[in-house]
Every structure is written in C-alpha cells, then in structure tokens.
Design an enzyme around this catalytic site. Structure first.
Site, PDB file in Angstrom:
ATOM      1  N   SER A  94      32.378  59.288   7.386  1.00  8.60           N
ATOM      2  CA  SER A  94      33.664  59.424   7.968  1.00  8.60           C
ATOM      3  C   SER A  94      34.188  60.887   7.564  1.00  8.60           C
ATOM      4  O   SER A  94      35.170  61.136   8.324  1.00  8.60           O
ATOM      5  CB  SER A  94      34.803  58.489   7.299  1.00  8.60           C
ATOM      6  OG  SER A  94      34.644  58.536   5.662  1.00  8.60           O
ATOM      7  N   ASP A 149      44.588  59.499   3.327  1.00  8.64           N
ATOM      8  CA  ASP A 149      44.871  58.108   3.281  1.00  8.64           C
ATOM      9  C   ASP A 149      44.156  57.490   2.155  1.00  8.64           C
ATOM     10  O   ASP A 149      44.041  56.100   1.950  1.00  8.64           O
ATOM     11  CB  ASP A 149      44.250  57.321   4.507  1.00  8.64           C
ATOM     12  CG  ASP A 149      42.600  57.616   4.616  1.00  8.64           C
ATOM     13  OD1 ASP A 149      42.311  58.344   3.965  1.00  8.64           O
ATOM     14  OD2 ASP A 149      42.029  57.390   5.832  1.00  8.64           O
ATOM     15  N   HIS A 208      40.204  60.015   2.914  1.00  4.49           N
ATOM     16  CA  HIS A 208      39.740  61.146   3.568  1.00  4.49           C
ATOM     17  C   HIS A 208      40.799  62.377   3.420  1.00  4.49           C
ATOM     18  O   HIS A 208      42.013  62.294   2.861  1.00  4.49           O
ATOM     19  CB  HIS A 208      39.846  60.834   5.091  1.00  4.49           C
ATOM     20  CG  HIS A 208      39.177  59.686   5.330  1.00  4.49           C
ATOM     21  ND1 HIS A 208      39.522  58.459   5.427  1.00  4.49           N
ATOM     22  CD2 HIS A 208      37.550  59.426   5.371  1.00  4.49           C
ATOM     23  CE1 HIS A 208      38.507  57.469   5.550  1.00  4.49           C
ATOM     24  NE2 HIS A 208      37.335  58.182   5.669  1.00  4.49           N
TER      25      HIS A 208
END
Length: 382
Positions: A39, A345, A348
């Site tokens: 991610s 969040d 990240h």
C-alpha cells in the site's frame, strides 16, 4: 598498521571518486517505471480488485478517491513526476489505464511471501511479490503482440523494458503479518532469511527478462505506526524517546540489515544491474522524530480516524460512518490540516509526509547506497 591505514584510505578515495564520476554523468532517461510493492506504493491495484478506497482518500491532490491510501500522492507518484513521467496506472485497473510509461503491480496488503490465509481472514492481499512478478512477465510477453493493435499508444515499446526503472517498496507486511498471526518477535525475525530469498528470486526473474535498473526501498519504522501501537503495544510496551514501539522497529532494522546484504549479493550475481538500496527507514524515522522541525505536528497520531490515543480504531477506518438518528454520519473524518500531519489513517502517510520523504531519499547521499540521486540510478557503482 600503516599498510592497513593506507589501504583503507585508498578504498575510501576510490569509492568517493567513483561516486563523483557518476554524479558528473548526464541524468538517466528512464522511459518507464515498473513498480512492485504494497500500500505504500499502490496507485489503485487493491481498489480495482476489491473496491475503491473511499473518501476522504485523495482529498488533497486528486480531490476525489484515486486508489491511494492517502490524502494525495505517494512517494511513487513523486518519483514518476521527477522523471517526467505520468503517474503509474495500476496493472489490475482496467478503467482508464495507460501503460505506455510503465505499470504498477503493487497492491495494498501485499507481502513478499504468500500468506497462509485468505484476504477476509487476515486482511492481507493475495497478490504477493511472486504473483506481481508473474503479472509483470506476462505483461512484458504480451505487450509486443498487442502494440500492433488498438493498444498501440497504451503499452510500452519493446526497448523500454530494458531501459526502465524497476522500483520496489515491499516487506513491511511480512513483518506485521507475523505479529498478527501471533508469532513472537524471535519467530518473526527467524522468517527474514526466507522472506529475502523470495525477494531476491523476484529481482533475478526480472533481470532474466531484461530489467537492469533497480531502486529498492527498505522497510519503514513499523513501530511508529498508530495501528501497530494501538493493536500490538500491549504485547511489547517498550517505547523509545519518540514514543515508537522499540521491539517492532528493531525487527524492521534487522530486516533492513539483511536486505542490504541481499542487495550486495545481487550486485555480484547480476553483473549488468545497477541496484540502489534506499534507506526509507531512516528518512521516515528522521521525519517522525523531528516533526516540529519540519513543520509537522502529532507524528504518532492519525489524521483520519476515530478515537483513542492515536486516533485509530481498527473497527472504524478512515471515512467510517455510523447511523445516528436515521442519518449516515461520518465519525472518522480527516483532520482539518493534513499538510501538518505525518500519518494519514493509522497505517499510511499523508501526501505532505510522502513529499518530504521523497525529497530526502531522491537526493541519494546518506539515504542511498550507492549515495547517488534517483536521476543517476542507471549507473553502476562498484
């Protein structure tokens, strides 16, 4: 003793001369980027496969969700921009994708090793690095045939594959998966050699089909991420002066040490490759530990989240809603000023943090081995 000192001095001088000679060379012209990762560099792969990352993701730069787990751009986006290339389309995204300047095989939740559970069981992606490798080689094999048709302007030229930059940002989830699978720190650490064996196999596979220029990020300080501290700190309550969980960062450092050794061996095994090892860990930890100095606040607190010390709740993710008096109400909104936040969040980084990290590592220097900038990553350094 004098002889040893003279030899050491000579080696340092030769190394410095070698780096200086590379720095004097013209900038590399990478026609494409092929990225592999999780991610931290996913530009839409996970969203295409399992559903879009919803608002407020993308609010800062794209003004709408754009497949990234951030309020805006990621480090890989800044890499592309700096090389004069468009943002990378996710390989898995069939809508509006253009692969003429490369492709992104990264997906959120990806690991180097295959996980032993499904996505629903573990939360980790089925698109592990070996799968991304297979996808890339299939993409490369089929591109020349399809370029003769309607996809002529949407696929790379055949020669671009050997001149492209191959970027990697993966490994973090292999460490956290071990912890979430109830393994001890020693057990997670013991898995590192096997994880890196699979990593080097993927790099060698790409080299075997023509890849020559590699930009490899190590893994960041996982012990500074809100979701790790919120969920795992109770198992290892030792924190450093910044407030990061020391045991988890030590495992990340051990992984990075072994990754650097693997890169050194890859240079020997792949004599035509130019491989840069990039110390993202130190860049991220420097930013977190000196947040105010660089214009940031609350480095261990998520910008977008809900409740608790770290503004993180695994049951209510960024943008999460709740029915209140018959109305759907957002209870995990974005903070008012994401540009002053480091963490987006709980997992990240914000665009502002990603931009700072990119600016640091792309210059080379202390953050790279060899210490050359991104735009000189096509030159081999002995």
């Amino acid at each position: 003793m004098e002889s040893f000192s003279s030899i050491a001095t000579l080696l340092i001088w030769v190394s410095a001369y070698s780096v200086a000679s590379v720095t004097a060379e013209p900038e590399c012209k990478f026609p494409a980027i092929f990225n592999f990762g999780d991610s931290n560099s996913d530009t839409g792969g996970f969203s295409a496969a399992f559903g879009q990352a919803g608002p407020p993701a993308g609010q800062t730069y794209f003004r709408h969700p754009a497949g990234r787990y951030s309020d805006g751009r990621l480090v890989i986006d800044f890499i592309a921009e700096s090389l004069g290339l468009p943002h990378l389309s996710a390989y898995l995204d069939a809508v509006g994708s253009n692969f003429s300047h490369g492709a992104n095989f990264a997906t959120a939740g990806s690991t180097i090793r295959e996980v032993n559970q499904t996505l629903k069981q573990s939360g980790f992606s089925p698109f592990s690095l070996n799968t991304q490798d297979v996808q890339f080689r299939d993409f490369k094999r089929r591109s020349p045939m399809l370029r003769d048709g309607v996809f002529k302007t949407l696929l790379p030229k055949a020669e671009d594959f050997s001149q492209a930059l191959y970027t990697f940002d993966i490994g973090q989830n292999d460490l956290t998966y071990g912890y979430f699978d109830n393994k001890t720190t020693d057990e997670v650490r013991d898995a590192i050699p096997d994880i890196l064996d699979k990593f080097t196999a993927a790099v060698k596979n790409i080299y075997s089909v023509g890849g020559r220029y590699f930009w490899i990020h190590n893994t960041g300080p996982v012990g500074c991420l809100p979701y790790i501290m919120d969920r795992l700190l109770i198992r290892a309550p030792d924190v450093d002066r910044v407030g990061c969980a020391t045991p988890f960062n030590r495992v990340a450092q051990q992984f990075n040490l072994k990754l650097k050794e693997a890169v050194v061996q890859l240079r020997k095994d792949l004599p035509e490759a130019a491989i840069t090892y990039v110390d993202v860990y130190t860049a991220k930890y420097t930013l977190i530990s000196h947040a105010r100095k660089y214009g940031f606040e609350n480095p261990l607190r998520a910008c977008c989240g809900h409740g608790g010390k770290y503004n993180y709740n695994m049951k209510v993710g960024c943008g999460g809603t709740k029915m209140i008096n018959g109305n759907q109400v957002v209870i995990a909104p974005s903070c008012k000023n994401p540009s002053a936040a480091i963490n987006w969040d709980g997992v990240h980084y914000t665009e502002a943090a990603n931009k700072w990290i990119f600016a640091a590592v792309s210059k080379g220097g202390a953050y790279a081995d060899p210490p050359i900038p991104l735009k000189k990553a096509c030159y081999r350094h002995e």
